[in-house]
Design a protein around this motif. Structure first.
Motif, PDB file in Angstrom:
ATOM      1  N   PRO A   1     -34.713  29.317  28.671  1.00 27.47           N
ATOM      2  CA  PRO A   1     -34.280  27.985  29.111  1.00 27.47           C
ATOM      3  C   PRO A   1     -34.298  26.957  27.984  1.00 27.47           C
ATOM      4  CG  PRO A   1     -35.892  28.923  30.622  1.00 27.47           C
ATOM      5  CD  PRO A   1     -35.878  29.805  29.427  1.00 27.47           C
ATOM      6  N   ASP A   2     -33.236  26.170  27.921  1.00 27.56           N
ATOM      7  CA  ASP A   2     -33.122  25.108  26.931  1.00 27.56           C
ATOM      8  C   ASP A   2     -32.735  23.824  27.656  1.00 27.56           C
ATOM      9  OD1 ASP A   2     -32.623  23.378  24.871  1.00 27.56           O
ATOM     10  OD2 ASP A   2     -30.954  24.528  23.992  1.00 27.56           O
ATOM     11  N   TYR A   3     -33.721  22.963  27.895  1.00 25.00           N
ATOM     12  CA  TYR A   3     -33.461  21.766  28.695  1.00 25.00           C
ATOM     13  C   TYR A   3     -32.745  20.671  27.914  1.00 25.00           C
ATOM     14  CZ  TYR A   3     -35.627  23.992  32.577  1.00 25.00           C
ATOM     15  OH  TYR A   3     -35.872  24.878  33.600  1.00 25.00           O
ATOM     16  N   ALA A   4     -32.441  20.951  26.655  1.00 26.24           N
ATOM     17  CA  ALA A   4     -31.528  20.066  25.932  1.00 26.24           C
ATOM     18  C   ALA A   4     -30.121  20.151  26.525  1.00 26.24           C
ATOM     19  CB  ALA A   4     -31.491  20.432  24.454  1.00 26.24           C
ATOM     20  N   LEU A   5     -29.861  21.222  27.298  1.00 25.97           N
ATOM     21  CA  LEU A   5     -28.562  21.408  27.946  1.00 25.97           C
ATOM     22  C   LEU A   5     -28.462  20.687  29.288  1.00 25.97           C
ATOM     23  CD1 LEU A   5     -28.098  25.224  27.210  1.00 25.97           C
ATOM     24  CD2 LEU A   5     -27.052  23.293  25.996  1.00 25.97           C
ATOM     25  N   PHE A   6     -29.570  20.109  29.740  1.00 26.86           N
ATOM     26  CA  PHE A   6     -29.517  19.322  30.985  1.00 26.86           C
ATOM     27  C   PHE A   6     -28.498  18.204  30.807  1.00 26.86           C
ATOM     28  CE2 PHE A   6     -30.937  15.916  33.809  1.00 26.86           C
ATOM     29  CZ  PHE A   6     -31.144  16.602  34.996  1.00 26.86           C
ATOM     30  N   PRO A   7     -27.594  18.024  31.780  1.00 25.35           N
ATOM     31  CA  PRO A   7     -26.506  17.051  31.591  1.00 25.35           C
ATOM     32  C   PRO A   7     -27.003  15.623  31.418  1.00 25.35           C
ATOM     33  CG  PRO A   7     -26.552  17.878  33.846  1.00 25.35           C
ATOM     34  CD  PRO A   7     -27.502  18.724  33.068  1.00 25.35           C
ATOM     35  N   ASP A   8     -26.352  14.900  30.509  1.00 27.40           N
ATOM     36  CA  ASP A   8     -26.767  13.528  30.242  1.00 27.40           C
ATOM     37  C   ASP A   8     -26.258  12.585  31.329  1.00 27.40           C
ATOM     38  OD1 ASP A   8     -24.053  12.986  29.690  1.00 27.40           O
ATOM     39  OD2 ASP A   8     -24.334  13.053  27.521  1.00 27.40           O
ATOM     40  N   ARG A   9     -26.660  11.343  31.226  1.00 27.01           N
ATOM     41  CA  ARG A   9     -26.340  10.351  32.266  1.00 27.01           C
ATOM     42  C   ARG A   9     -24.840  10.215  32.495  1.00 27.01           C
ATOM     43  NH1 ARG A   9     -27.963   5.510  34.785  1.00 27.01           N
ATOM     44  NH2 ARG A   9     -26.352   3.915  34.750  1.00 27.01           N
ATOM     45  N   ASP A  10     -24.052  10.135  31.426  1.00 27.42           N
ATOM     46  CA  ASP A  10     -22.609   9.946  31.578  1.00 27.42           C
ATOM     47  C   ASP A  10     -21.975  11.121  32.305  1.00 27.42           C
ATOM     48  OD1 ASP A  10     -22.708   7.489  30.358  1.00 27.42           O
ATOM     49  OD2 ASP A  10     -22.052   8.220  28.398  1.00 27.42           O
ATOM     50  N   TYR A  11     -22.366  12.340  31.897  1.00 28.35           N
ATOM     51  CA  TYR A  11     -21.825  13.532  32.555  1.00 28.35           C
ATOM     52  C   TYR A  11     -22.192  13.521  34.036  1.00 28.35           C
ATOM     53  CZ  TYR A  11     -20.937  18.452  33.652  1.00 28.35           C
ATOM     54  OH  TYR A  11     -20.473  19.616  34.228  1.00 28.35           O
ATOM     55  N   GLN A  12     -23.469  13.232  34.335  1.00 25.34           N
ATOM     56  CA  GLN A  12     -23.920  13.227  35.723  1.00 25.34           C
ATOM     57  C   GLN A  12     -23.161  12.191  36.551  1.00 25.34           C
ATOM     58  OE1 GLN A  12     -28.092  13.476  36.838  1.00 25.34           O
ATOM     59  NE2 GLN A  12     -28.617  13.850  34.699  1.00 25.34           N
ATOM     60  N   LEU A  13     -23.006  10.992  36.025  1.00 23.94           N
ATOM     61  CA  LEU A  13     -22.327   9.947  36.780  1.00 23.94           C
ATOM     62  C   LEU A  13     -20.884  10.341  37.075  1.00 23.94           C
ATOM     63  CD1 LEU A  13     -23.729   6.721  35.080  1.00 23.94           C
ATOM     64  CD2 LEU A  13     -24.237   7.553  37.383  1.00 23.94           C
ATOM     65  N   ASP A  14     -20.196  10.934  36.100  1.00 23.92           N
ATOM     66  CA  ASP A  14     -18.826  11.396  36.333  1.00 23.92           C
ATOM     67  C   ASP A  14     -18.809  12.473  37.415  1.00 23.92           C
ATOM     68  OD1 ASP A  14     -17.806   9.674  34.444  1.00 23.92           O
ATOM     69  OD2 ASP A  14     -17.675  11.191  32.859  1.00 23.92           O
ATOM     70  N   TRP A  15     -19.731  13.439  37.316  1.00 22.39           N
ATOM     71  CA  TRP A  15     -19.807  14.540  38.281  1.00 22.39           C
ATOM     72  C   TRP A  15     -20.103  13.997  39.680  1.00 22.39           C
ATOM     73  CZ3 TRP A  15     -22.290  17.221  41.968  1.00 22.39           C
ATOM     74  CH2 TRP A  15     -22.114  18.601  42.061  1.00 22.39           C
ATOM     75  N   LEU A  16     -21.086  13.104  39.761  1.00 27.21           N
ATOM     76  CA  LEU A  16     -21.500  12.575  41.064  1.00 27.21           C
ATOM     77  C   LEU A  16     -20.418  11.694  41.683  1.00 27.21           C
ATOM     78  CD1 LEU A  16     -25.206  11.710  40.187  1.00 27.21           C
ATOM     79  CD2 LEU A  16     -24.386  13.645  41.549  1.00 27.21           C
ATOM     80  N   ARG A  17     -19.689  10.990  40.856  1.00 24.56           N
ATOM     81  CA  ARG A  17     -18.593  10.151  41.356  1.00 24.56           C
ATOM     82  C   ARG A  17     -17.518  11.022  42.020  1.00 24.56           C
ATOM     83  NH1 ARG A  17     -17.848   7.879  36.867  1.00 24.56           N
ATOM     84  NH2 ARG A  17     -19.382   6.219  37.152  1.00 24.56           N
ATOM     85  N   ILE A  18     -17.163  12.118  41.355  1.00 23.97           N
ATOM     86  CA  ILE A  18     -16.175  13.050  41.915  1.00 23.97           C
ATOM     87  C   ILE A  18     -16.709  13.657  43.213  1.00 23.97           C
ATOM     88  CG2 ILE A  18     -15.001  15.262  41.539  1.00 23.97           C
ATOM     89  CD1 ILE A  18     -14.977  14.493  38.513  1.00 23.97           C
ATOM     90  N   TYR A  19     -17.958  14.088  43.168  1.00 21.78           N
ATOM     91  CA  TYR A  19     -18.571  14.690  44.357  1.00 21.78           C
ATOM     92  C   TYR A  19     -18.581  13.718  45.535  1.00 21.78           C
ATOM     93  CZ  TYR A  19     -22.278  16.159  47.534  1.00 21.78           C
ATOM     94  OH  TYR A  19     -22.995  16.482  48.667  1.00 21.78           O
ATOM     95  N   LEU A  20     -19.060  12.501  45.319  1.00 18.37           N
ATOM     96  CA  LEU A  20     -19.180  11.534  46.409  1.00 18.37           C
ATOM     97  C   LEU A  20     -17.820  11.123  46.954  1.00 18.37           C
ATOM     98  CD1 LEU A  20     -22.103   9.300  45.083  1.00 18.37           C
ATOM     99  CD2 LEU A  20     -22.155  10.760  47.110  1.00 18.37           C
ATOM    100  N   ASN A  21     -16.838  10.994  46.084  1.00 18.78           N
ATOM    101  CA  ASN A  21     -15.492  10.663  46.557  1.00 18.78           C
ATOM    102  C   ASN A  21     -14.940  11.773  47.444  1.00 18.78           C
ATOM    103  OD1 ASN A  21     -14.781   8.019  45.592  1.00 18.78           O
ATOM    104  ND2 ASN A  21     -14.756   8.843  43.529  1.00 18.78           N
ATOM    105  N   GLU A  22     -15.173  13.037  47.045  1.00 25.10           N
ATOM    106  CA  GLU A  22     -14.719  14.164  47.858  1.00 25.10           C
ATOM    107  C   GLU A  22     -15.489  14.227  49.172  1.00 25.10           C
ATOM    108  OE1 GLU A  22     -12.674  17.730  48.871  1.00 25.10           O
ATOM    109  OE2 GLU A  22     -12.274  16.209  47.352  1.00 25.10           O
TER     110      GLU A  22
END
Length: 232
Positions: A140-161
């Motif tokens: 496991p390499d937690y440096a690969l955990f998605p950053d804030r910008d990636y998460q916000l984009d992902w969550l925005r798409i998810y919530l809109n759907e």
């Protein structure tokens, strides 16, 4: 694809408050019941029951009694969080590591496999667990955990759907931000579950994998993120 999974009606999608006010044996969020089920299988004598346990690791992994207190505190904190924001309890996969996601490039279609842990759960948990699994399993390499910008984009798409199909949410940036905070707090529940699961596996698994070290990695990340997110 995750939003479509979460839109499957297991009964009627409930908010966290509705679930809290109308509990039944069949209507309870998966995560803390599962953590406690696993915890009850952990032998208090780690050194005796876990062949790969070393003196060094024994000092770095919470004792069973300390773990019991930690689980209680985490459940109280995240239950309050869920009730405050009142997002949904949905049909969740609960193990969305990358190996359980199959993408058909030609059909531009995504499917999930391995539904062993599928039950109703806080929708933030499924996403939090998915983000945690970006780190991988073997090393496991937690440096690969998605950053804030990636998460916000992902969550925005998810919530809109999710909002468009269920007509349950009016999505704006304030809602996306609140969901971002909730998802990151629920990463703690994901780390706790798989850390405790690893302690159980360390007692009984025949696989050629050091579950004690994996448990330590997940506990380390849990306490690191706890300092960051449970202060908020």
């Amino acid at each position: 694809a995750v939003a479509k999974l979460h839109l499957i009606q297991f009964d009627a999608n409930l908010t966290a408050r509705q679930l809290h006010n109308e509990p039944t044996a069949k209507r309870r969020a998966f995560i803390f019941a599962k953590i406690r089920e696993l915890f009850n299988l952990v032998d208090a004598d780690y050194a005796k029951s876990m062949p790969n346990m070393t003196d060094e690791l024994l000092e770095q992994i919470p004792s069973r009694s300390a773990l019991a207190n930690e689980i209680d505190a985490l459940e109280q904190s995240l239950t309050r969080q869920a009730l405050d924001t009142n997002f949904y309890v949905v049909l969740s996969h609960n193990d969305l590591l990358l190996g359980n996601i199959i993408y058909n490039e030609k059909a531009d279609d995504t499917k999930f496999i391995d539904y062993e842990y599928t039950q109703i759960n806080y929708q933030a948990y499924d996403i939090a667990n998915h983000f945690n699994e970006f780190a991988g399993v073997d090393n496991p390499d937690y440096a690969l955990f998605p950053d804030r910008d990636y998460q916000l984009d992902w969550l925005r798409i998810y919530l809109n759907e999710f909002g468009a199909q269920s007509k349950a949410l009016t999505v704006d940036e304030d809602l996306v931000e609140k969901f971002y905070v909730e998802v990151n707090k629920f990463t703690l529940a994901s780390h706790m579950m798989w850390a405790v699961w690893s302690l159980v596996q360390a007692q009984c698994s025949q696989l050629d994998f050091n579950f004690v070290i994996y448990a330590k990695i997940r506990f380390d990340e849990y306490f690191k993120r706890k300092r960051e997110w449970l202060q908020n």
